[in-house]
Motif scaffolding. Structure first.
Motif, short mmCIF file in Angstrom:
data_model
loop_
_atom_site.label_atom_id
_atom_site.label_comp_id
_atom_site.label_asym_id
_atom_site.label_seq_id
_atom_site.Cartn_x
_atom_site.Cartn_y
_atom_site.Cartn_z
N ALA A 281 0.91 -1.36 -0.25
CA ALA A 281 0.30 -0.54 -0.31
C ALA A 281 1.13 1.09 -0.29
CB ALA A 281 -0.81 -0.38 0.95
N ALA A 282 2.19 0.90 -0.96
CA ALA A 282 2.69 2.16 -0.30
C ALA A 282 2.98 2.80 -2.41
CB ALA A 282 4.19 1.55 0.05
N SER A 283 1.94 3.06 -3.28
CA SER A 283 2.28 3.74 -3.92
C SER A 283 2.55 4.79 -4.38
CB SER A 283 0.69 2.86 -5.15
OG SER A 283 0.20 4.21 -4.53
N GLN A 333 -4.56 6.78 2.45
CA GLN A 333 -5.59 6.66 2.08
C GLN A 333 -5.60 7.05 0.22
OE1 GLN A 333 -8.77 8.51 1.12
NE2 GLN A 333 -8.77 6.39 -0.57
N ALA A 334 -5.24 8.99 0.26
CA ALA A 334 -5.51 9.77 -0.83
C ALA A 334 -4.31 10.02 -1.28
CB ALA A 334 -6.11 11.18 -0.09
N MET A 335 -3.58 9.99 -0.73
CA MET A 335 -1.92 10.18 -2.01
C MET A 335 -0.96 8.66 -1.66
SD MET A 335 0.08 12.37 -0.31
CE MET A 335 0.22 12.33 1.83
N HIS A 336 -1.09 8.00 -1.49
CA HIS A 336 -0.36 6.44 -1.82
C HIS A 336 -2.32 4.96 -2.21
CE1 HIS A 336 2.13 6.16 0.33
NE2 HIS A 336 2.59 6.31 1.21
N ARG A 337 -3.63 5.74 -2.81
CA ARG A 337 -4.45 5.10 -3.33
C ARG A 337 -4.77 4.14 -3.23
NH1 ARG A 337 -6.44 9.80 -5.97
NH2 ARG A 337 -5.36 10.95 -6.92
N THR A 338 -4.48 3.27 -1.73
CA THR A 338 -4.50 2.46 -1.10
C THR A 338 -6.55 2.87 -0.12
OG1 THR A 338 -4.35 1.26 0.09
CG2 THR A 338 -4.04 3.01 1.21
N SER A 339 -6.00 1.52 0.74
CA SER A 339 -7.81 1.07 1.24
C SER A 339 -7.36 1.60 2.83
CB SER A 339 -8.22 0.09 0.81
OG SER A 339 -7.38 -0.92 2.20
N TYR A 340 -8.31 2.27 3.03
CA TYR A 340 -8.33 2.88 4.70
C TYR A 340 -8.25 1.84 5.82
CZ TYR A 340 -10.86 6.98 3.17
OH TYR A 340 -11.37 8.33 2.76
N LEU A 341 -8.45 0.59 5.05
CA LEU A 341 -7.88 -1.14 5.39
C LEU A 341 -6.64 -0.85 6.13
CD1 LEU A 341 -8.44 -3.73 8.07
CD2 LEU A 341 -8.83 -4.36 5.61
#
Length: 368
Positions: A281-283, A333-341
């Motif tokens: 989750a580190a895009s 969540q916003a900057m890595h484009r990942t989920s809140y989980l």
């Protein structure tokens, strides 16, 4: 009926009911070429008799000399009656047989296409007619899905967004930019982090976090020096502060607080980024992780409230820690484009691991 110009290929759909019955020539409005667009059946050149009920007078009754009788072959042929010319008519003109109707001799082929709606080439009409997808409204969920798909394909650092006010001091100014950044993080954190661009480095976020932390440390030093808050304790004993003046204490705080805060920010961000990498989750890279931690230091400002008792101190600590984690989760969540989980697991797992190691080490220490 489709009429096509044989010269330039321009064509147009024409209603057959609007075409005159005797028209078979047309003029192309694009290249001005005259051509025959249909064939008409041959018709007899029949001219009606202007006096169908009149009977020719006999030569004996009129007293005129008798005309010679026609030969047999001439009598067998049908007679053709020529219409009489009216007074004032020029030689060669034909009378108006049916008043109120158009003269059949008038050629309509030159004005045929002009009379049928002013036909223009299709290319010119397409320039003025907007495409259908621009007129029809696009649902909001489709727009959101397209933005998410484009964001997944974009490379972090090349995204164009809205800079935080503190990173655009040329436009806002120092103090207005600082206060505007704090206000946006407190009131609309999701919008603030979603619009934040990547690729501008770590300098401005680091300076922003250091200002927040140093301001907190300065106020705490003043509170402890003046006795507003009690001195810190360790294992129940009060830690004695060196007997120095207020100016010297503030100078030491301003000197050493930024160094220790910068080391802590990079250390914490490195641990969190390692967890994000493990969770895939580190895009956004380390910059996105560090920006979330740096701008998430806003809750430290709650420490400006004097902690006059242990209960107030504990309440402020729990509230500030919870707020910090919420801000950092929203940022990742916003900057890595990942989920809140995944963002939540990345920020919760390190403290849990540290607590487990602490309790395990405390349990293994021999007691006397």
């Amino acid at each position: 009926m489709i009429i096509t110009c044989p010269e330039c290929g321009f064509e147009r759909q024409v209603n057959p009911d609007k075409i005159p019955a005797r028209s078979q020539m047309a003029t192309c409005p694009k290249c001005k070429t005259k051509f025959k667009f249909r064939d008409l059946p041959e018709e007899f050149d029949f001219v009606p008799d202007p006096h169908p009920g009149a009977v020719a007078p006999k030569p004996e009754d009129a007293g005129a000399p008798s005309e010679p009788k026609p030969r047999p072959e001439e009598a067998a042929a049908p007679q053709r009656h020529e219409p009489q010319q009216a007074d004032g008519e020029q030689q060669g003109e034909r009378p108006d047989l049916l008043p109120g109707l158009e003269d059949p001799r008038h050629d309509k082929h030159e004005e045929l296409w002009d009379r049928l709606g002013g036909m223009t080439p299709p290319e010119e009409q397409q320039d003025h007619e907007p495409p259908y997808h621009e007129e029809a409204p696009i649902p909001e969920w489709i727009k959101r899905r397209e933005r998410e798909a484009e964001a997944e394909q974009e490379i972090p650092g090349a995204v164009e967004g809205v800079k935080p006010p503190f990173e655009d001091l040329e436009h806002f100014g120092f103090f207005p930019g600082l206060f505007e950044t704090i206000k946006r993080i407190c009131l609309a954190p999701r919008l603030f982090f979603e619009a934040m661009p990547l690729g501008n480095g770590l300098g401005r976020p680091l300076v922003f976090a250091l200002l927040i932390i140093v301001l907190h440390d300065i106020f705490q030093s003043i509170y402890m020096y003046t006795g507003i808050v009690p001195l810190p304790t360790f294992q129940g004993e009060v830690i004695q502060m060196p007997a120095i003046g207020m100016g010297s204490q503030l100078a030491l705080t301003v000197l050493f607080s930024p160094i220790s805060a910068a080391v802590a920010l990079f250390l914490i961000s490195g641990i969190y980024h390692a967890m994000l990498v493990l969770l895939r989750a580190a895009s956004g890279g380390f910059e996105a992780t560090f920006r979330g931690v740096a701008y998430g230091t806003i809750p430290v400002l709650i420490g400006l409230i004097p902690q006059v008792s242990d209960i107030i101190s504990q309440v402020i600590f729990v509230f500030a820690s919870s707020w910090f984690m919420v801000l950092v989760i929203i940022a990742w969540q916003a900057m890595h484009r990942t989920s809140y989980l995944k963002a939540g697991l990345a920020i919760i797992l390190p403290p849990l691991v540290i607590m487990l190691l602490f309790f395990a080490a405390a349990g293994s220490v021999p007691t006397v």
